[in-house]
Design an enzyme around this catalytic site. Structure first.
Site, PDB file in Angstrom:
ATOM      1  CE  LYS A 123      -4.499   0.658   0.263  1.00 52.80           C
ATOM      2  NZ  LYS A 123      -5.590  -0.263  -0.105  1.00 52.80           N
ATOM      3  CG  ASP A 163      -7.429   2.998  -0.644  1.00 58.61           C
ATOM      4  OD1 ASP A 163      -7.735   1.793  -0.630  1.00 58.61           O
ATOM      5  OD2 ASP A 163      -7.651   3.742   0.337  1.00 58.61           O
TER       6      ASP A 163
HETATM    7  N1  GLU Z   1      -7.492   0.004  -2.786  1.00 59.37           N
HETATM    8  C1  GLU Z   1      -8.203  -1.199  -3.124  1.00 59.37           C
HETATM    9  C2  GLU Z   1      -8.192  -2.144  -1.949  1.00 59.37           C
HETATM   10  O1  GLU Z   1      -8.203  -1.705  -0.812  1.00 59.37           O
HETATM   11  C3  GLU Z   1      -7.770  -1.790  -4.447  1.00 59.37           C
HETATM   12  C4  GLU Z   1      -6.321  -2.146  -4.558  1.00 59.37           C
HETATM   13  C5  GLU Z   1      -5.881  -2.558  -5.970  1.00 59.37           C
HETATM   14  O2  GLU Z   1      -6.701  -2.608  -6.879  1.00 59.37           O
HETATM   15  O3  GLU Z   1      -4.691  -2.840  -6.115  1.00 59.37           O
HETATM   16  O4  GLU Z   1      -8.204  -3.338  -2.068  1.00 59.37           O
END
Ligand code: GLU
Length: 447
Positions: A123, A163
């Site tokens: 992340k 996100d």
């Molecule tokens: N931010 C999204 C999550 O919390 C998607 C992450 C992504 O597609 O890599 O899973």
């Protein structure tokens, strides 16, 4: 003992990382039955899981429209790549700090493992606040962010996505800069525009996936969503497409919210009005009530109890789709007292630890975020597959694959919960299922 040791060490080493502790504590406690197998301790799996592979922090200096140089902090935390390249979103929000990105990155490891696809966990983000910034400012910020990030990512190394605060516009600017810096057009980010490598259904995926997951949970108890009142919090991507799919399956979503307040529309949320306000104009949820007379708007300062006013609206199913810890113990009691039978987490860790305990004890259909909201990253994985083959799939093909993945996540979690003699506990089931896949890969590959 093993779990207590790990948690104690974490508290000592990182005393102020509350969200990270919360996410780790919740996961480790639910792993207790599987950790009876000494193999995990022998290979120091927990010690290795709670410490990211690497944390990259950088300065992001950019120029605002007034010609003033602004400085934000950026980061990418690459947690674990046992089963595939690092994968996870970027969050741009003033609340972003190391604890929040670590909790999100940690959860991403197990969520991604559940998707059936090969993706590790990561992340990243920044304390930059996109609200109120011009397009040009957003572009300059994204370019400056990528000037640092590009050297750490790659289609087979680490694949960021969106996100909170990072949507199609930001992904576009980030991708444009990456491509210039490396002189290569590849699938290094997901959530791309449909004309340049993006996947159909990516935008809708988290919300649709949550509703598919709810249908699986309810179906196993011979219930469904048709004709049922549903409460949804948030008004971003996850909330909007949860509401869209709820309408499609004949449910009645009656709420939405943002950081300033919530709306209640007993006739069911008018989706095109909500999209017009949030997706087109980037406005506030308050405007909904100005356009639709029967809708009620409540300002945050007038919430009677709990964290979000939407939880005081009686509903059959609740879809927390805003942010972490948006549903408190008081909210959990209010929901249950009002007859709520199903909670499906569209956001990451939206229920406080105590709220989650109450849902588990009540044995309602409780779909924890790692399982229920995995549809977003799952379609990101499908976007990577389409990029690698240079062959895009139709909406129907991607949607069918998403549906199948959500069904498999539910079945895997439910069967694992059954195996450990706690059949309604999908927290335990999904955590153990995700953990085993990652831990076994780590053991196979050596330390
Ligand atoms: N931010 C999204 C999550 O919390 C998607 C992450 C992504 O597609 O890599 O899973």
């Amino acid at each position: 003992m093993y779990i207590a040791q790990i948690l104690e060490k974490l508290r000592k080493t990182y005393p102020h990382q509350h969200e990270f502790h919360q996410a780790v504590t919740e996961l480790l406690h639910s792993l207790a039955p599987v950790l009876k197998n000494p193999i995990y301790q022998k290979h120091a799996i927990l010690e290795r899981l709670v410490e990211p592979d690497r944390e990259i922090f950088f300065r992001v200096a950019w120029m605002d429209d007034a010609g003033k140089i602004q400085v934000n902090r950026g980061c990418r935390i690459e947690f674990n790549a046992a089963i595939g390249p690092y994968k996870g979103g970027l969050r741009f929000h003033p609340s972003v700090n190391e604890s929040i990105i670590k909790f999100l990155g940690f959860e991403q490891i197990f969520k991604n493992a559940l998707t059936t696809l090969n993706m590790g966990g990561a992340k990243g983000g920044s304390d930059f606040d996109p609200k109120g910034k011009s397009d040009a400012e957003i572009m300059r910020f994204c370019q400056a962010f990528m000037d640092e990030l590009y050297r750490h990512i790659g289609a087979l190394t680490d694949v960021p996505a969106g996100d909170i605060g990072v949507g199609a516009r930001e992904i576009g600017y980030l991708f444009g800069r990456y491509k210039k810096l490396v002189n290569r057009f590849d699938g290094v980010l997901t959530g791309k525009g449909l004309d340049w490598g993006g996947s159909l259904v990516r935008k809708e995926a988290t919300g649709y996936g949550c509703v598919y997951f709810a249908q699986e949970m309810l179906g196993a108890r011979k219930e469904d969503l048709a004709g049922k009142i549903c409460s949804v919090s948030g008004s971003g991507n996850v909330a909007i497409y949860t509401i869209e799919k709820l309408h499609e399956v004949g449910a009645i979503p009656v709420t939405a919210s943002d950081s300033k307040g919530m709306i209640y529309d007993s006739e069911g949320i008018d989706l095109s009005l909500l999209k017009e306000i949030k997706e087109v104009r980037g406005g506030r949820i308050e405007e909904y009530a100005q356009h639709k007379r029967n809708a009620q708007y409540t300002d945050v300062k007038d919430y009677k109890s709990g964290t979000n006013g939407v939880w005081s609206v009686p509903c059959f199913a609740a879809f927390p789709s805003a942010t972490q810890n948006e549903l408190s113990l008081a909210d959990a009691h209010t929901l249950l007292n009002n007859g709520c039978k199903c909670v499906v987490e569209g956001a990451n860790m939206p229920s406080s630890t105590k709220a989650a305990e109450v849902f588990l004890k009540a044995k309602i259909c409780y779909g924890p975020g790692k399982a229920a909201n995995a549809g977003g990253v799952a379609v990101s994985g499908l976007e990577m597959a389409q990029n690698a083959s240079m062959h895009p799939w139709t909406f129907e093909v991607v949607d069918r694959k998403l549906r199948t993945i959500m069904k498999e996540i539910f079945e895997n979690s439910a069967q694992t919960a059954q195996e450990f003699n706690d059949p309604t506990n999908l927290v335990l089931g999904s955590n153990i299922a995700g953990f085993r896949k990652v831990a076994n890969a780590m053991i196979d590959q050596g330390y």
